[in-house]
Design an enzyme around this catalytic site. Structure first.
Site, PDB file in Angstrom:
ATOM      1  N   GLU A 146      -9.374   6.850   3.183  1.00  0.00           N
ATOM      2  CA  GLU A 146     -10.268   5.889   3.824  1.00  0.00           C
ATOM      3  C   GLU A 146      -9.432   4.670   4.168  1.00  0.00           C
ATOM      4  O   GLU A 146      -8.387   4.434   3.573  1.00  0.00           O
ATOM      5  CB  GLU A 146     -11.392   5.495   2.878  1.00  0.00           C
ATOM      6  CG  GLU A 146     -11.070   4.326   1.934  1.00  0.00           C
ATOM      7  CD  GLU A 146      -9.931   4.589   0.951  1.00  0.00           C
ATOM      8  OE1 GLU A 146      -9.667   5.782   0.663  1.00  0.00           O
ATOM      9  OE2 GLU A 146      -9.296   3.615   0.480  1.00  0.00           O
TER      10      GLU A 146
ATOM     11  N   LYS B  30       0.811  -1.223   0.000  1.00  0.00           N
ATOM     12  CA  LYS B  30       0.000   0.000   0.000  1.00  0.00           C
ATOM     13  C   LYS B  30       0.845   1.275   0.000  1.00  0.00           C
ATOM     14  O   LYS B  30       0.435   2.315  -0.490  1.00  0.00           O
ATOM     15  CB  LYS B  30      -0.951   0.002   1.195  1.00  0.00           C
ATOM     16  CG  LYS B  30      -1.972  -1.126   1.094  1.00  0.00           C
ATOM     17  CD  LYS B  30      -3.361  -0.641   1.360  1.00  0.00           C
ATOM     18  CE  LYS B  30      -4.409  -1.661   0.989  1.00  0.00           C
ATOM     19  NZ  LYS B  30      -4.224  -2.978   1.617  1.00  0.00           N
TER      20      LYS B  30
ATOM     21  N   SER C 293       1.778  -9.832  -0.894  1.00  0.00           N
ATOM     22  CA  SER C 293       1.352  -8.432  -0.750  1.00  0.00           C
ATOM     23  C   SER C 293       1.656  -7.814   0.609  1.00  0.00           C
ATOM     24  O   SER C 293       1.835  -6.608   0.706  1.00  0.00           O
ATOM     25  CB  SER C 293      -0.146  -8.315  -1.043  1.00  0.00           C
ATOM     26  OG  SER C 293      -0.902  -9.133  -0.173  1.00  0.00           O
TER      27      SER C 293
HETATM   28  C1  LIG Z   1      -5.116  -4.037   1.466  1.00  0.00           C
HETATM   29  C2  LIG Z   1      -4.403  -5.321   1.238  1.00  0.00           C
HETATM   30  C3  LIG Z   1      -4.788  -6.199   0.195  1.00  0.00           C
HETATM   31  C4  LIG Z   1      -5.978  -5.963  -0.666  1.00  0.00           C
HETATM   32  O1  LIG Z   1      -5.966  -4.795  -1.411  1.00  0.00           O
HETATM   33  P1  LIG Z   1      -5.717  -4.774  -2.980  1.00  0.00           P
HETATM   34  O2  LIG Z   1      -6.043  -3.392  -3.365  1.00  0.00           O
HETATM   35  O3  LIG Z   1      -6.617  -5.799  -3.587  1.00  0.00           O
HETATM   36  O4  LIG Z   1      -4.292  -5.114  -3.181  1.00  0.00           O
HETATM   37  C5  LIG Z   1      -4.037  -7.342  -0.009  1.00  0.00           C
HETATM   38  N1  LIG Z   1      -2.981  -7.635   0.777  1.00  0.00           N
HETATM   39  C6  LIG Z   1      -2.598  -6.832   1.785  1.00  0.00           C
HETATM   40  C7  LIG Z   1      -1.426  -7.225   2.622  1.00  0.00           C
HETATM   41  C8  LIG Z   1      -3.294  -5.648   2.050  1.00  0.00           C
HETATM   42  O5  LIG Z   1      -2.904  -4.854   3.066  1.00  0.00           O
END
Ligand SMILES: *Cc1c(COP(=O)(O)O)cnc(C)c1O
Length: 407
Positions: free
Chosen positions: A122, A100, A388
């Site tokens: 948000e 993010k 992610s």
């Molecule tokens: C917020 C988040 C997601 C989901 O958000 P996307 O916009 O679909 O990437 C996935 N993995 C993690 C670790 C997150 O913090």
């Protein structure tokens, strides 16, 4: 999922048209009051994003503050266990613990160039709130984060992190008191002062140009991963897999591979407790076309068009819509999407922690569950997983689920 790699259909285009549409999806479904603000944002994106001045500052912040490039890790144990060659693109190693931050720092740099005096954002699980608070602190702008009152309760550690970095956290009690209500509230704030306020949106969703802007800022993930695969693995992956909530980490990983016809792309949504409406957050797998928060996309709604609440063990995937570019990529056949259940995700999380020594986020674990399924169906494949984020934030829920099962 049975087609061979060479059968991946060629993609005509995944660029938005002049109205911000990806095929039939996307666009701008907003009240008149937001049109001027979005037009100004669009002009700012067109002017600054490609500029050398913006790009060099963005690259410098990514390298020296976010900690990029993030590592590409060969997952030896998972490779053995799954009968595949598994590689992890480690966004969990980025500052604040997830992808993010790539988006948050990019949008905050843009906000400064547009003359904004404050940042609003948000947040659902709190990860985008933390990233926005960090980016605003770094660049010296005040930051207000709208967060559903239910999520403020559920994600107390992240609320504390935001406050320590100087952000004001506003609990939203309207609507479902979760992410959807928080986005509505942020849009309301933005309308009241569209020139002085910059709205930093946390995923590849919402009205044009947000899905495009977020994708451009997150594509650093796929650009790095593609180069690292060539350098370290000696070739492109057979498949790249990512979890899909709003879809920002997935589109960031996928986009630089879209033209590589031999690379399959696989997005994994939150399958929750199962396929019933209200039991999951898999908008691509189970949704139907409709308008949600400014965009025409696939959404989880009942037969009367009422948007339904969702369920997922992972707060970050718990959203009833999805970015319009994913809806388009699914329709075009270039990207396949599947759902993984809560149970499959928690199981994959445990396996990765136990055998790789990496505690991934529960969101991320959905991608691992999908990758494992792919490996079973395609033995010997080279698999790239978008890792992610890290799972430290998920300890309270892991305590109640996985750890209780272990003791
Ligand atoms: C917020 C988040 C997601 C989901 O958000 P996307 O916009 O679909 O990437 C996935 N993995 C993690 C670790 C997150 O913090």
């Amino acid at each position: 999922m049975n087609s061979r790699a060479k059968d991946v259909p060629p993609l005509k285009s995944s660029e938005p048209d002049a109205r911000g549409r990806y095929g039939e999806f996307g666009g701008r479904y907003v009240p008149e009051t937001l049109v001027a603000a979005l037009d100004r944002l669009q002009a700012g994106v067109d002017r600054h994003l490609p500029s050398e001045d913006f790009q060099s500052e963005y690259r410098r912040e990514l390298a020296t503050w976010v900690g990029r490039p993030t590592a590409l890790t060969r997952a030896h144990a998972l490779s053995r266990r799954w009968g595949a060659e598994v590689w992890l693109k480690r966004e969990d190693l980025a500052h604040t613990g997830a992808h993010k931050i790539n988006n948050a720092i990019g949008q905050t740099l843009l906000a400064k160039r547009l003359g904004a005096r404050r940042i609003i954002a948000e947040t659902g699980a709190g990860q985008h709130g933390v990233a926005s608070a960090a980016a605003a602190a770094r660049l010296g702008l005040p930051c207000t984060v709208y967060m559903g009152a239910v999520d403020v309760e559920r994600q107390a550690p992240n609320v504390g992190r935001m406050k320590l970095m100087g952000a004001t956290v506003v609990p939203v009690t309207s609507g479902d008191a979760t992410l959807r209500a928080a986005i509505d509230e942020a849009l309301r704030d933005w309308v009241s002062d569209p020139e002085g306020t910059y709205y930093s949106l946390g995923s590849a969703v919402g009205p044009h140009p947000y899905p495009y802007l977020v994708r451009e800022l997150q594509s650093v993930i796929g650009r790095e991963a593609r180069r690292q695969m060539l350098d370290l693995a000696g070739g492109l992956p057979d498949v790249a897999v990512a979890c899909v909530g709003g879809g920002s980490n997935a589109i960031g990983l996928f986009h630089p591979f879209l033209a590589d016809a031999t690379v399959r792309l696989l997005g994994i949504e939150a399958g929750g407790r199962g396929p019933g409406l209200g039991d999951n957050a898999a908008s691509l797998t189970f949704g139907t076309p409709g308008v949600l928060q400014g965009s025409y996309t696939l959404i989880l709604q009942d037969e009367h068009g009422q948007v339904r609440e969702t369920h997922s063990v992972s707060a970050g995937l718990d959203y009833s819509g999805v970015g319009p570019e994913h809806a388009h990529l699914m329709r075009s056949g270039r990207v396949a999407y599947q759902a993984a259940t809560d149970e499959e995700a928690l199981d994959a999380l445990s396996e990765c922690a136990r055998h790789e020594g990496i505690l991934i986020a529960i969101e991320t674990a959905h991608a691992f569950a999908g990758a494992r399924r792919f490996a079973t169906a395609h033995p010997g494949s080279r698999i790239l997983i978008g890792c992610s984020g890290r799972g430290d934030k998920d300890m309270p829920i892991l305590q109640r689920t996985v750890l209780e099962g272990l003791t």
